[in-house]
Design an enzyme around this catalytic site. Structure first.
Site, PDB file in Angstrom:
ATOM      1  N   SER A   1       4.305  -9.132  29.099  1.00 29.24           N
ATOM      2  CA  SER A   1       3.687  -9.994  28.088  1.00 29.24           C
ATOM      3  C   SER A   1       2.447  -9.419  27.430  1.00 29.24           C
ATOM      4  O   SER A   1       2.005  -9.921  26.396  1.00 29.24           O
ATOM      5  CB  SER A   1       3.348 -11.352  28.709  1.00 29.24           C
TER       6      SER A   1
ATOM      7  N   HIS B   1       7.300 -25.205  26.303  1.00 29.51           N
ATOM      8  CA  HIS B   1       5.897 -25.410  25.950  1.00 29.51           C
ATOM      9  C   HIS B   1       5.703 -26.415  24.822  1.00 29.51           C
ATOM     10  O   HIS B   1       4.573 -26.700  24.425  1.00 29.51           O
ATOM     11  CB  HIS B   1       5.266 -24.080  25.512  1.00 29.51           C
TER      12      HIS B   1
ATOM     13  N   CYS C   1       3.948 -17.940  25.850  1.00 27.28           N
ATOM     14  CA  CYS C   1       5.257 -18.531  25.538  1.00 27.28           C
ATOM     15  C   CYS C   1       6.242 -17.458  25.045  1.00 27.28           C
ATOM     16  O   CYS C   1       6.026 -16.830  24.010  1.00 27.28           O
ATOM     17  CB  CYS C   1       5.087 -19.610  24.474  1.00 27.28           C
TER      18      CYS C   1
END
Length: 450
Positions: free
Chosen positions: A168, A211, A224
């Protein structure tokens, strides 16, 4: 250099920075790279020892003698005194280096800390390590094979030679590409219900129940996946790859010691290697730092230096100055600016606020590792090593399949340190890598305030 002159008093400390010396090989002798070397000489084989061999080695002395037919010395004709090697002064903070290596004890991983104002390396630790004195004293075949065949690869500098999917953390590159190419604005919202359907395949978000509505800031804070799947599809792999290159990935940082290039995958690369077409699903994976994308921890650190200082990409450097044995400064390095991030100041401010939220917003993925003493900004990452089943399975090996990442800087308003932590098979970045980074940041900044 002779083995009798060589000793590493700190043993394994900073071994991957310093490197080691070993007896010159036949191949090295024949290469012509060391014209004045003898078969019994020791030369730098890795790290600083290798990169600065010519400056560290000095020059041998010579003595010309007149001898008779029986080999007896009659007189000295000429004497040339040896010239000692130069001294190198490194940018490493010894206390921080020791603390970083202590933090990695018993783990396979890497830690690198840079000065965001200059790019100089403050600490560079790779675990497990080795004692360079082994190479000076000589080792038996069994010991050498044990080092070479050790599955934990203690000789490998994971900071510069280890290649990993960034997870991420790479979402920041995707975000900058989306903002700069006006694919999104800071207010663009995407709905996350826990998955993204592409054709018949469901790409899951790490948060199974989703989310909800997410803008860019929230997408970074809560990491997310669905937001970045959609953004990645809108951008396309060519634009993602272009911005990755502009941010310093897929190329060497230029540090003095050995490093690897990494890989920013493109359709052209896939066709060349696999003779097959690029698929949209691969774009989704790259957009969140997965798939064929590979980086070194040092490349991540160089990127975060630029995020911390407002966009300046500096070459990471280890050597501050070179001083002769007589105390004369032969060479003094200066911060080397390589370029700037492809982003406006306003866009970088937005990213910085989001990274601050990662650590300080209760919903942030790094919140549980936040510092109560210094405001930190950062990004956690959990990078899959192998594909896991789409359905949750209880029958998973005890060996965690994911690498744990954290990259960040502090203090937010006047950054003095950029820190990157990678723990191989460490699980979630927020629970494994981020606490180590926080402790190191607090250790360094507390020391700076004394």
């Amino acid at each position: 250099r002779r083995s009798s002159d060589l000793y590493y008093p700190l043993h394994s400390l900073a071994a991957h920075i310093l490197g080691y010396v070993g007896i010159i090989t036949a191949k090295q002798l024949q290469s012509g790279q060391f014209p004045n070397a003898d078969p019994t000489d020791f030369i730098g084989q890795s790290g600083i020892e290798r990169a600065y061999q010519s400056l560290l080695a000095g020059k041998k002395g010579k003595c010309y003698l007149e001898i008779d037919a029986l080999g007896r010395i009659l007189r000295t004709l000429k004497r040339i005194e040896p010239i000692p090697g130069n001294d190198l002064y490194l940018s490493i903070d010894t206390a921080l280096q020791k603390e970083a290596e202590r933090s990695l004890k018993g783990k396979n991983g890497a830690i690198v800390a840079l000065d965001p104002k200059t790019g100089y390396v403050l600490a560079l630790a790779s675990s497990p390590s080795f004692d360079p004195n082994l190479f000076v004293k000589g080792m038996d075949q069994k010991t050498w094979q044990g080092l070479l065949n050790n599955p934990t690869h203690p000789l490998q500098n994971r900071v510069t030679l280890g290649l990993y999917p960034p997870g991420s953390i790479f979402k920041i590159v995707t975000a900058l590409a989306g903002l700069q190419d006006k694919i999104i604005t800071p207010y663009t919202r995407i709905y996350c219900n826990g998955g993204f359907l592409l054709g018949k395949r469901l790409f899951r978000c790490w948060k199974r129940d989703g989310h909800g509505w997410v803008n860019l800031k929230k997408a970074i804070i809560e990491s997310c996946d669905v937001y970045f799947y959609q953004l990645g599809l809108w951008l396309g792999i060519e634009r993602i790859a272009d911005y990755a290159f502009k941010c310093g990935f897929g190329q060497k940082t230029g540090i003095d010691i050995q490093e690897r290039v990494g890989l920013v995958p493109t359709p052209a690369w896939k066709w060349k290697v696999y003779k097959s077409q690029w698929q949209k699903g691969e774009t989704l994976n790259v957009a969140i730092g997965q798939g064929a994308l590979l980086v070194t921890p040092l490349q991540i650190a160089q990127f975060f230096v630029a995020l911390a200082n407002g966009g300046k990409i500096y070459k990471p450097q280890l050597v501050l100055k070179v001083v002769s044995s007589e105390g004369k400064v032969i060479k003094e390095s200066k911060p080397l600016l390589k370029g700037t991030l492809p982003a406006t100041k306003q866009q970088l401010r937005l990213i910085k606020k989001a990274l601050t939220g990662v650590m300080n917003n209760p919903l942030g993925t790094g919140y549980n590792a936040r510092s109560l003493r210094f405001e930190m900004a950062g990004k956690t990452g959990t990078a899959q090593v192998v594909s896991l089943p789409q359905k949750k399975s209880k029958d998973i090996s005890n060996l965690c399949k994911d690498h744990a990442w954290f990259a960040g800087f502090a203090p937010v308003h006047d950054p003095k340190i950029v820190i990157v932590v990678l723990i191989e098979h460490g699980g979630h970045g927020g629970t494994t890598a981020a606490p180590i980074a926080r402790n190191l940041v607090e250790f360094f900044l507390s020391k700076e305030q004394r």
